[in-house]
Design an enzyme around this catalytic site. Structure first.
Site, PDB file in Angstrom:
ATOM      1  N   TYR A   2      40.481  43.260  48.044  1.00 39.09           N
ATOM      2  CA  TYR A   2      39.578  42.987  47.570  1.00 39.09           C
ATOM      3  C   TYR A   2      40.467  41.944  46.112  1.00 39.09           C
ATOM      4  O   TYR A   2      40.985  42.904  45.273  1.00 39.09           O
ATOM      5  CB  TYR A   2      38.477  42.276  46.968  1.00 39.09           C
ATOM      6  CG  TYR A   2      37.619  41.388  46.321  1.00 39.09           C
ATOM      7  CD1 TYR A   2      36.931  40.373  46.934  1.00 39.09           C
ATOM      8  CD2 TYR A   2      37.597  41.542  45.625  1.00 39.09           C
ATOM      9  CE1 TYR A   2      35.532  39.184  47.012  1.00 39.09           C
ATOM     10  CE2 TYR A   2      37.012  40.563  43.962  1.00 39.09           C
ATOM     11  CZ  TYR A   2      36.114  39.639  45.159  1.00 39.09           C
ATOM     12  OH  TYR A   2      35.722  38.507  44.500  1.00 39.09           O
TER      13      TYR A   2
ATOM     14  N   TRP B 159      42.172  38.427  43.214  1.00 41.60           N
ATOM     15  CA  TRP B 159      42.048  37.226  42.463  1.00 41.60           C
ATOM     16  C   TRP B 159      43.695  37.005  42.966  1.00 41.60           C
ATOM     17  O   TRP B 159      44.610  35.916  43.585  1.00 41.60           O
ATOM     18  CB  TRP B 159      41.824  36.356  41.687  1.00 41.60           C
ATOM     19  CG  TRP B 159      40.057  36.130  41.344  1.00 41.60           C
ATOM     20  CD1 TRP B 159      39.584  36.839  41.764  1.00 41.60           C
ATOM     21  CD2 TRP B 159      39.934  35.289  41.769  1.00 41.60           C
ATOM     22  NE1 TRP B 159      38.644  35.868  42.072  1.00 41.60           N
ATOM     23  CE2 TRP B 159      38.761  34.510  40.618  1.00 41.60           C
ATOM     24  CE3 TRP B 159      41.002  33.572  40.386  1.00 41.60           C
ATOM     25  CZ2 TRP B 159      38.258  33.556  40.812  1.00 41.60           C
ATOM     26  CZ3 TRP B 159      40.592  32.403  40.429  1.00 41.60           C
ATOM     27  CH2 TRP B 159      39.116  32.622  40.540  1.00 41.60           C
TER      28      TRP B 159
END
Ligand code: MGD
Ligand code: MGD
Ligand code: MO
Length: 749
Positions: free
Chosen positions: A113, A115
């Site tokens: 996980y 950005w």
């Protein structure tokens, strides 16, 4: 060189022109089309080749010697040695082969996980997931850290969640229509600097100021005044953290009691109001959800609650619920309760009315809605069906074979032997980091790609250095942004860094799977493929994109977004028969039979107040009397560029500022800018006090994003508040992160 001729690059925080001199990046200049550029971009020039840059593949000594601990220490405290790319690729390929052959692919955790960076092709998540699918699959994660509770709960209420977040009624509809804008969690314009995949023009500040000028008045329901821009002169209701649901239920109670609810709307468009009414009147649990009851919980005066309910019913009212409200224990409830109040007001689907999910949480929320049909790197199929809710990673590593509930089902945690991460920083983002540290010692191997020595890189066994967005060519194609940007490579890669695609291609080659991964294409050929496929999809949707050559020579292209203001649920309101919701009833489910049938005590079939373990009304308050809120940082995106000058300039002697009200500070002998330690039974972190009149007494607020840097006692010198936050699921339903449900104490350090 004139600025307009400099290479363009795109980031999650904006588009910039890159000034290069002698092969080095010397400055970034805001994109000339951006009316409100973000300073965050200026953090990169100084960090791109500083001493935190990873220049060559590195292997942890203890892992190499086949011991979990080396003479220098365990994972996270050990030293590394440099290896060649060839050796690193073989080490990774052999280890992946060993693990998948011995334990099966489900023993590989590739949730990864995070950005990462903007840029459609070099998007690290797309790369790693395609790669892991090619080698036979991996255990994945579902949902986000942003609003997992809503992602799972709201589909039971509205039939969908993500579509509604993205199609939140636009500022252009609020402006001139909304008379009263009640924002639970405020409208944090600092967060509008960001959007996933790239930003052309920043529009949040303009959007909210325009609405204020056109007569919208704002109510900021938040523990801090700063949740709303000062210019809109919002009325501030300084709520106790994690009690918004109680306030909303009392608003609903008043609407019913004073016959202000829109019965026609409830009858036509919702199901379950009878059940909600029984609950509000205390016929289910013996407690009526009156303003007096709520005032005792949220500490907003009962007459203020009553008058707010009356005002909301008398005006065109927009309710906004901030994403932060989901990141708390029972974070499913505030959104469900907000929808319940909005349904009672009966303005859902009307211009400027109804509910919105997280205005200004990112640049796109409240922007005009059109989902642009870009192509992306094909991901292939994952033959492994097992998954975890993303924030349950430490539970999974610590308890293989045990079970967890999720959305009405029971699943088993796999036995993970290898963790592979590219484009995220779990030692920034996860809760209770000292617990994650223990869980992280369990797997046999941890592999990370990053460009700088983040805490997660330091806690890995094999670290592979990747390029930054300035060292590769790509395209910014973000489905919610009007700008298409040709991202040019500005400089050569630093040291031996390679892009994630080359790294995975080489490992795939060693595993005999190169062609499966690359399909014989170079990075440039993939970029062209993505763009050409996007052009075809645009053409099918009646939209136009320039040719790639034209885009490259112009640098950017702006797509015409629709002029019509976006109004969430407008079609449903116009005809609930032809545009029903995807719920079992086709309507808004204020009571969900399905959720009720799951039988979860921590998530019943309707919005409900459930006292969290940690809040200012809990017994633990004796030991830890302050509620800690850790918000998204103004000067960076999460942990990215924390080591750069923009983030560092906002620190006090290198410490993260923690906001505390003067009375709470005085009671502890703390003065302004003094160094403090924040602690509870989970950990301790260093910070510097900022005395702030605009924060509710009993509440302290710090930014997330400082790099986890534990000393020998587990005190985080870096100031990452996640050493303090609890690692518990929001409820048996969503199992989302609960960072905001956190009590602490503070003392001078
Ligand atoms: N207490 C608390 N904790 C929180 C939150 C909170 O509100 N409170 N918020 C949560 C939320 S909403 C989120 S979304 C998460 C965010 O958590 P993350 O998304 O994990 O945070 P980032 O710092 O953005 O991590 C991205 C990483 O990718 C790396 N990277 C950048 N570009 C590339 C690339 O091209 N390739 C590779 N391989 N790596 C790259 C960066 O250097 C960085 O280490 O944090 C969560 N954590
Ligand atoms: N600059 C910048 N912008 C970002 C990010 C970043 O890292 N930096 N991260 C992006 C990401 S991934 C996400 S998910 C979004 C998140 O967006 P949000 O969830 O909106 O972000 P926060 O800043 O954590 O919280 C918003 C406000 O909620 C208030 N709040 C916290 N708890 C409570 C509560 O219990 N009740 C009430 N009423 N208010 C409360 C806080 O005081 C804060 O002002 O931001 C995005 N935007
Ligand atoms: Mo997020």
């Amino acid at each position: 060189m004139p600025e307009k001729d400099m290479a363009l690059t795109s980031t999650h925080w904006g588009t910039y022109r890159v000034e290069v001199s002698d092969g080095r990046v010397v400055a970034l200049h805001p994109f000339e089309r951006d009316p409100d550029p973000s300073p965050i971009g200026h953090g990169i020039a100084a960090t791109i080749d500083d001493d935190k840059r990873i220049r060559t593949p590195m292997v942890r000594r203890g892992w190499r010697n086949g011991t979990s601990k080396s003479a220098d220490g365990e994972r996270g405290r050990d030293t590394f040695e440099a290896v060649s790319w060839d050796e690193a690729e073989s080490l990774v390929a052999d280890e992946l082969n060993r693990v998948r052959r011995t334990f099966g692919n489900s023993a590989i955790y590739g949730g990864s996980y995070g950005w990462a960076s903007a840029g459609r092709f070099h998007h690290a998540q797309s790369q790693i997931h395609r790669f892991l699918n090619c080698i036979g699959g991996y255990t994945r994660s579902v949902n986000t850290y942003s609003y997992a509770a809503a992602e799972v709960a709201i589909p039971h209420v509205l039939g969908d969640f993500k579509t509604f977040v993205n199609s939140t009624t636009s500022w252009s509809s609020v402006s001139g229509n909304t008379e009263l804008f009640v924002a639970f969690g405020g409208v944090p314009v600092k967060n509008g600097q960001i959007d996933n995949g790239g930003v052309g023009e920043h529009g949040q500040r303009t959007g909210i100021l325009e609405a204020a000028r056109n007569g919208t008045s704002f109510v900021n329901v938040s523990p801090t005044r700063a949740s709303m821009p000062a210019e809109v002169n919002a009325e501030w209701l300084d709520i106790r953290p994690c009690t918004d649901t109680a306030l909303m239920l009392a608003l609903a109670y008043v609407l019913l009691e004073e016959d202000l609810a829109d019965r026609k709307f409830l009858e036509r468009f919702t199901v379950g109001i009878e059940k909600v009414e029984q609950y509000l009147q205390g016929r289910i649990d013996g407690v009526a959800k009156t303003p007096d009851w709520a005032a005792g919980i949220c500490q907003i005066a009962s007459e203020d609650i009553r008058s707010l309910a009356r005002k909301m019913a008398a005006k065109r009212c927009k309710i906004s619920v901030s994403w932060s409200l989901t990141r708390q224990q029972y974070g499913e409830q505030p959104f469900w309760a907000g929808i319940t109040v909005a349904a009672m007001l009966g303005q859902i689907g009307l211009p400027g009315g109804g509910i919105g999910f997280g205005y200004s949480a990112t640049n796109g929320i409240g922007a005009q809605y059109q989902r642009l049909p870009y192509a992306s790197l094909p991901q292939g199929e994952n033959p492994v069906s097992g998954f975890i809710p993303v924030a349950r990673i430490a539970d999974m590593l610590l308890n293989p074979g045990s079970t967890f509930t999720y959305d009405g089902e029971t699943h088993t945690y796999p036995d993970i032997r290898l963790v592979y991460w590219a484009g995220g920083n779990p030692f920034h983002h996860h809760q209770d980091l000292n617990r994650l540290d223990r869980a992280w010692q369990v797997p046999e191997t941890i592999i990370t790609h990053d460009w700088c020595w983040t805490s997660t890189a330091r806690f890995s066994d094999i670290v592979l250095p990747c390029t930054t967005h300035l060292e590769r060519a790509d395209l910014a194609l973000s489905p919610r942004d009007a700008y298409v940007v040709s991202m040019q490579q500005a400089i050569q890669p630093t040291g031996n860094a390679r892009d994630d695609y080359s790294i995975f291609s080489a490992i795939a080659r060693k595993m005999g799977l190169e062609l499966e991964f690359t399909e014989g294409k170079t990075a440039e050929e993939w970029v062209t493929w993505i763009y050409d496929s996007s052009r075809q999809r645009f053409a099918r949707a009646g939209l136009e994109l320039p040719t790639l050559d034209d885009l490259k020579s112009a640098g950017w292209h702006k797509i015409d977004m629709p002029d019509e203001p976006t109004v969430m649920l407008e079609a449903f309101r116009k005809s609930s028969e032809t545009a029903p919701l995807k719920t079992p009833s086709g309507r808004i489910e204020l009571f969900s039979e399905k959720v009720a049938a799951f039988g979860y005590r921590d998530c019943p079939g309707h919005a409900a107040w459930l006292p969290p373990d940690e809040w200012l009304g809990s017994p633990d308050k004796e030991r830890y009397p302050l509620h800690l809120i850790c918000v998204q940082p103004q000067t960076k995106l999460h942990s990215q560029l924390d080591h750069g000058p923009v983030s560092q300039a906002a620190k006090i002697d290198g410490c993260e500022p923690v906001h505390i009200c003067p009375a709470d500070a005085a009671a502890r002998g703390i003065s302004n800018r003094q160094r403090v330690k924040i602690f509870n039974e989970r950990g301790t972190c260093r910070a510097a006090a900022v005395l702030d009149d605009d924060i509710r007494p009993g509440v302290v607020q710090i930014n997330t994003g400082a790099w986890y840097d534990p000393d020998e006692n587990g005190t985080c010198k870096g100031g990452n508040p996640n050493v303090l936050t609890p690692d518990i699921g929001t409820s048996s339903l969503a199992q989302g992160p609960s960072a905001h449900s956190c009590l602490v104490e503070i003392a001078p350090a």
